[in-house]
Every structure is written in C-alpha cells, then in structure tokens.
Design an enzyme around this catalytic site. Structure first.
Site, mmCIF file in Angstrom:
data_model
loop_
_atom_site.group_PDB
_atom_site.id
_atom_site.type_symbol
_atom_site.label_atom_id
_atom_site.label_comp_id
_atom_site.label_asym_id
_atom_site.label_seq_id
_atom_site.Cartn_x
_atom_site.Cartn_y
_atom_site.Cartn_z
ATOM 1 C CG ASN A 94 -14.682 -37.729 -33.061
ATOM 2 O OD1 ASN A 94 -15.263 -36.675 -33.341
ATOM 3 N ND2 ASN A 94 -13.535 -38.079 -33.570
ATOM 4 C CB VAL A 95 -20.599 -40.230 -30.653
ATOM 5 C CG1 VAL A 95 -20.968 -38.921 -29.956
ATOM 6 C CG2 VAL A 95 -20.973 -40.147 -32.144
ATOM 7 C CG ASP A 96 -15.450 -42.270 -33.962
ATOM 8 O OD1 ASP A 96 -14.555 -42.551 -33.146
ATOM 9 O OD2 ASP A 96 -15.307 -41.379 -34.829
ATOM 10 C CG HIS A 113 -20.013 -33.896 -27.735
ATOM 11 N ND1 HIS A 113 -19.555 -33.222 -28.843
ATOM 12 C CD2 HIS A 113 -20.130 -32.968 -26.755
ATOM 13 C CE1 HIS A 113 -19.390 -31.935 -28.543
ATOM 14 N NE2 HIS A 113 -19.724 -31.757 -27.280
ATOM 15 C CB CYS A 121 -34.756 -43.635 -20.465
ATOM 16 S SG CYS A 121 -36.431 -42.972 -20.369
ATOM 17 C CG ASN A 209 -9.435 -28.008 -38.970
ATOM 18 O OD1 ASN A 209 -9.727 -27.985 -40.164
ATOM 19 N ND2 ASN A 209 -10.345 -28.127 -38.021
ATOM 20 N N PRO A 210 -7.251 -28.718 -41.787
ATOM 21 C CG PRO A 210 -7.912 -30.330 -43.336
ATOM 22 C CD PRO A 210 -8.015 -29.971 -41.885
ATOM 23 C CB ALA A 227 -5.963 -35.672 -38.563
#
Ligand code: NAD
Ligand code: ZN
Length: 245
Positions: A94-96, A113, A121, A209-210, A227
């Site tokens: 996750n990038v959050d 990630h 840049c 995971n569902p 989760a």
C-alpha cells in the site's frame, strides 16, 4: 498455533484489501475504476508519458481520499502484533499511510511500492515535496529543479523495478532467522516477489482474503473474511496463546 508469540518471528504482508474497509478502493475490486478508467493501466509509466495531467489528477484525488480515511481495526491489529512478536516486519504494497497512522513505527515496515505522499522527478533522482504538484486546484505540473523534467508520484508503477534498499530490508529480515508466521492480508498476490517472500518462511502461512488467490494453495490456513473482522480475532488468539491463557 505458533507457540510463544514473544519469541516468534512474524512477517506480515498487506495489500489494498486491508485498507478497503477504511474506504480506499482496491484496484481490482468493484469500485476500482476511476472515471471509467482501469487503475492498472493508469498506474504505469506509459500512462504518465501519454497524459501526465490525467495521472496526476487521479493521484491528487487518491491523496485526498487517503487523507480523509481512518485506519480500521485491521491496521490496529497489525500494531498489536508488532508489539507482541519477538521480531516483526510489515511489507505493505500500500502507498497509503494508514499503517503508520495506526501507530506502526516506520522502522517496522517497508512500503515496497512507495509512498503516495512523495513526489519525485520522472527522469533524475530529484525529490520533491507534497506541495510541489497539482492538487484540488488546477495547476501546472511541477518540474524538477535539477533537470526540468516533470515531477511524478513517488510510487512504483506496474512494470517498474522495486527500490533495491527496500528489497534489502526484506531480505535481511528473512536472512536473520526462520519466520514462524507469515500473515498475508488483502492482496491478490500477483507479484512473484510477494509469493516468494510469503512462502520462503519456514513456519505457518495464513492468508486473510474474502477471495481465493494464487497464494491460497500454499497457505496453511485461509481465512475467507474481511480483514477488519478476521485480523483482530486472529491477533487476539495469537496473544492469548502466547500468554498461556
Ligand atoms: P488489489 O486491488 O489487486 O487486490 C486487493 C485484494 O484485497 C483482493 O484480493 C481482494 O479480494 C482483497 N480484499 C478486498 N476487500 C478486502 C477486505 N475487506 N479484507 C481483506 N481482503 C480484501 O491490490 P493489491 O494486490 O494490493 O495490488 C494492487 C497494487 O495497487 C498494489 O501494488 C498497491 O500498491 C496498489 N494499491 C494501493 C492502495 C492503497 O495504498 N490503499 C489501493 C489500491 C491499490
Ligand atoms: Zn530531474
């Protein structure tokens, strides 16, 4: 399940699914599309080369969603697990920033990630700041102060290489001793390195995971539930087991 948690080495791997209950859409889920566009095609160097403004609009909107979102019970459960385990590393795709905002120290996590709040840049190593790119207001895309090329989000796009120093941190954790529990939460696990890191551990592999994923057949246990419900329960059970209760 794994014995004394205080002496266990735990690796947690998370994907977009852990933030779904915080209201942040996954890429492949029902709400994944943005303006009728497929995120897996927008999060690419090709999309940025073709239409940087469109890609930045999407990132600006996602930054807003994330700022407005709150960590959910699954993020909190990861923090509890990190505090109780003998040795712990979170690898998140996750990038959050919800793992960090739930209270997980940065030194216990690798954002493999990247980080959506970073800007860099598109050509050289120039680093920017959060306010250097277009947000809610219509603005020109910032250019690099070193080379003049367009600035881009500091994330790893589909088809791009991972940062070597991030890979090193995961490899160092794996090399430091066998992993007693690998816990994989909310990821489709389509990337080879994710499956590799999850399965290289010697002990248990639990997936939350569902839906079934390519990793499911390697899992010692698959918990088919969201989760936010399943992870706090599992962490509770691990803590009780560890305290001998
Ligand atoms: P993905 O969108 O491909 O898959 C999400 C997975 O989560 C699916 O397998 C789905 O079944 C599962 N899921 C959905 N709801 C869940 C829930 N409530 N509990 C548990 N699992 C649930 O996501 P991915 O595999 O992480 O890969 C896509 C890429 O997109 C990643 O590289 C990531 O960087 C990026 N991404 C990040 C965010 C974020 O930072 N929050 C959001 C979307 C995409
Ligand atoms: Zn530059």
């Amino acid at each position: 399940m794994i014995g004394d948690l205080a002496h266990a080495r735990v690796l947690v791997i998370t994907g977009a699914g852990i933030s779904a209950e915080s209201g942040i859409p996954t890429f492949r889920g029902q709400d994944g599309y943005w303006r009728n566009l497929d995120p897996t095609k927008l999060a690419t160097p090709e999309a940025f080369a073709e239409n940087p403004k469109l890609v930045w609009e999407w990132y600006a909107e996602r930054r807003r969603w994330i700022r407005e979102a709150q960590p959910n019970p699954a993020h909190t459960a990861v923090v509890t697990l990190a505090e109780r385990a003998g040795d712990f590393l979170l690898v998140t795709q996750n990038v959050d920033d919800l793992h960090a905002r739930a209270g997980l120290p940065r030194k216990k996590m690798v954002q493999i990630h990247g980080d959506i709040f970073e800007t860099r840049c598109s050509q050289c190593d120039g680093i920017g700041h959060d306010h250097d790119q277009p947000d809610e207001r219509e603005r020109e895309i910032a250019v690099c102060k070193t080379c003049g090329a367009l600035m881009r989000p500091g994330v790893v796009w589909f088809g791009e290489q991972l940062e070597p120093r991030n890979i090193d941190r995961v490899e160092e954790f794996l090399a430091a001793g066998s992993v007693d529990l690998a816990l994989v939460v909310g990821t489709t696990a389509l990337f080879g390195y994710i499956t590799d890191w999850a399965t290289r551990s010697a002990g248990k592999l639990i997936e939350i995971n569902p839906e079934a994923t390519p990793l499911s057949r390697f899992a010692t246990e698959s918990i088919r539930a969201p989760a936010g419900v399943a992870l706090p329960r599992l962490v509770d059970a691990l803590c009780r087991e560890g305290s001998g209760a």
